[in-house]
Design an enzyme around this catalytic site. Structure first.
Site, PDB file in Angstrom:
ATOM      1  N   GLU A  77     -65.350   4.249   6.602  1.00  0.00           N
ATOM      2  CA  GLU A  77     -65.596   2.824   6.833  1.00  0.00           C
ATOM      3  C   GLU A  77     -64.790   2.257   7.991  1.00  0.00           C
ATOM      4  OE1 GLU A  77     -67.979   1.715   5.327  1.00  0.00           O
ATOM      5  OE2 GLU A  77     -68.079   2.414   3.247  1.00  0.00           O
ATOM      6  N   HIS A  96     -60.397  -2.664   1.218  1.00  0.00           N
ATOM      7  CA  HIS A  96     -61.694  -2.416   0.578  1.00  0.00           C
ATOM      8  C   HIS A  96     -61.455  -1.557  -0.648  1.00  0.00           C
ATOM      9  CE1 HIS A  96     -65.622  -1.000  -0.400  1.00  0.00           C
ATOM     10  NE2 HIS A  96     -65.419   0.216   0.095  1.00  0.00           N
ATOM     11  N   HIS A  98     -63.052  -0.439  -4.927  1.00  0.00           N
ATOM     12  CA  HIS A  98     -64.153  -0.368  -5.886  1.00  0.00           C
ATOM     13  C   HIS A  98     -63.666  -0.819  -7.260  1.00  0.00           C
ATOM     14  CE1 HIS A  98     -66.102   3.052  -3.278  1.00  0.00           C
ATOM     15  NE2 HIS A  98     -65.964   1.907  -2.628  1.00  0.00           N
ATOM     16  N   TYR A 117     -60.939 -22.515 -10.370  1.00  0.00           N
ATOM     17  CA  TYR A 117     -60.407 -22.944  -9.064  1.00  0.00           C
ATOM     18  C   TYR A 117     -59.859 -21.794  -8.235  1.00  0.00           C
ATOM     19  CZ  TYR A 117     -55.595 -22.820 -10.955  1.00  0.00           C
ATOM     20  OH  TYR A 117     -54.403 -22.427 -11.498  1.00  0.00           O
ATOM     21  N   HIS A 159     -71.673  -1.412  -4.191  1.00  0.00           N
ATOM     22  CA  HIS A 159     -70.564  -0.728  -3.516  1.00  0.00           C
ATOM     23  C   HIS A 159     -69.198  -1.148  -4.061  1.00  0.00           C
ATOM     24  CE1 HIS A 159     -69.229   1.046   0.625  1.00  0.00           C
ATOM     25  NE2 HIS A 159     -68.274   1.175  -0.273  1.00  0.00           N
ATOM     26  N   TYR A 212     -50.839 -24.670  -0.521  1.00  0.00           N
ATOM     27  CA  TYR A 212     -50.417 -24.097  -1.801  1.00  0.00           C
ATOM     28  C   TYR A 212     -49.447 -22.952  -1.592  1.00  0.00           C
ATOM     29  CZ  TYR A 212     -50.882 -21.678  -6.313  1.00  0.00           C
ATOM     30  OH  TYR A 212     -50.642 -21.065  -7.512  1.00  0.00           O
TER      31      TYR A 212
END
Length: 218
Positions: A77, A96, A98, A117, A159, A212
């Site tokens: 990737e 990334h 899974h 939220y 994916h 925040y």
């Protein structure tokens, strides 16, 4: 090239991959992590489990897509990581993975709606699903880039999930929260579905998120 920075980033990428494995966000050799290094990219290698990963295994890819042919091969990737960072100057890291609940929703092509939220940590009122494309393809990179559209996080159809953020630590925290929100949504679907927050409320929440947490002065 700043060798001290490169070494630090290699260590951090390794730590993030191992943290994802320890926290159940990944299993086996799935998932990948990258960080910006000037005009180059540092990215995890393909097919290596986090338990065996060392900082020296991280692959450096230049702006033209070249890497050491005698070293580790980069994640399949890597093009997605490279394109995301090239198009998002506000970001320096991509995660990334899974993770289970996010992947279940991705396989059902269900975006995460504004049920809580904390969905806003994704940079939007919902967490969308990028249309499916074969892993490692240019089409997948384009799909993810178009779907993020300024957000920090998206699901990837059939994916997993992907996060882009200013730092590796920030990206990991968002990925964890995406998985948590996916689990909450999955759970509410079993009892009739969530009661969603309004667009106006999500707008107020996203404004609040700009200030925040702990901020560095200046």
């Amino acid at each position: 090239m700043d060798k001290a920075l490169e070494h630090k980033l290699r260590e951090q990428i390794t730590e993030v991959m191992q943290a994802m494995d320890a926290r159940g966000l990944n299993r086996g050799t799935s998932g990948n992590v990258s960080a910006r290094l000037g005009t180059s990219l540092l990215v995890t290698p393909t097919g290596l489990p986090p338990s065996a990963l060392l900082p020296e295994h991280i692959v450096c890819i230049d702006a033209d897509g070249h890497f050491d042919p005698d070293g580790m091969r980069p994640s399949s990737e890597w093009r997605m990581h490279q394109q995301l960072l090239a198009l998002r100057p506000d970001a320096n890291a991509v995660v990334h993975c899974h993770s289970r609940h996010a992947t279940m929703l991705a396989c059902a092509h269900r975006e995460i709606p504004p049920l809580h939220y904390m969905v806003a940590v994704s940079g939007g009122a919902s967490i969308p699903v990028a249309p499916y494309a074969t892993f490692g393809s240019a089409e997948l990179a384009t799909s993810v880039i178009n779907t993020l559209d300024g957000r920090y996080a998206a699901l990837m159809a059939n994916h997993g999930q992907v996060v882009i953020a200013p730092s590796l630590k920030h990206a990991l925290l968002i990925a964890e929260e995406v998985e948590e929100q996916a689990a909450i949504y999955w759970g509410t679907l079993a009892i009739g579905g969530p009661a969603l927050l309004s667009d106006d409320e999500m707008s107020r929440i996203m404004d609040r998120f700009k200030t925040y947490g702990q901020k560095k002065p200046g």
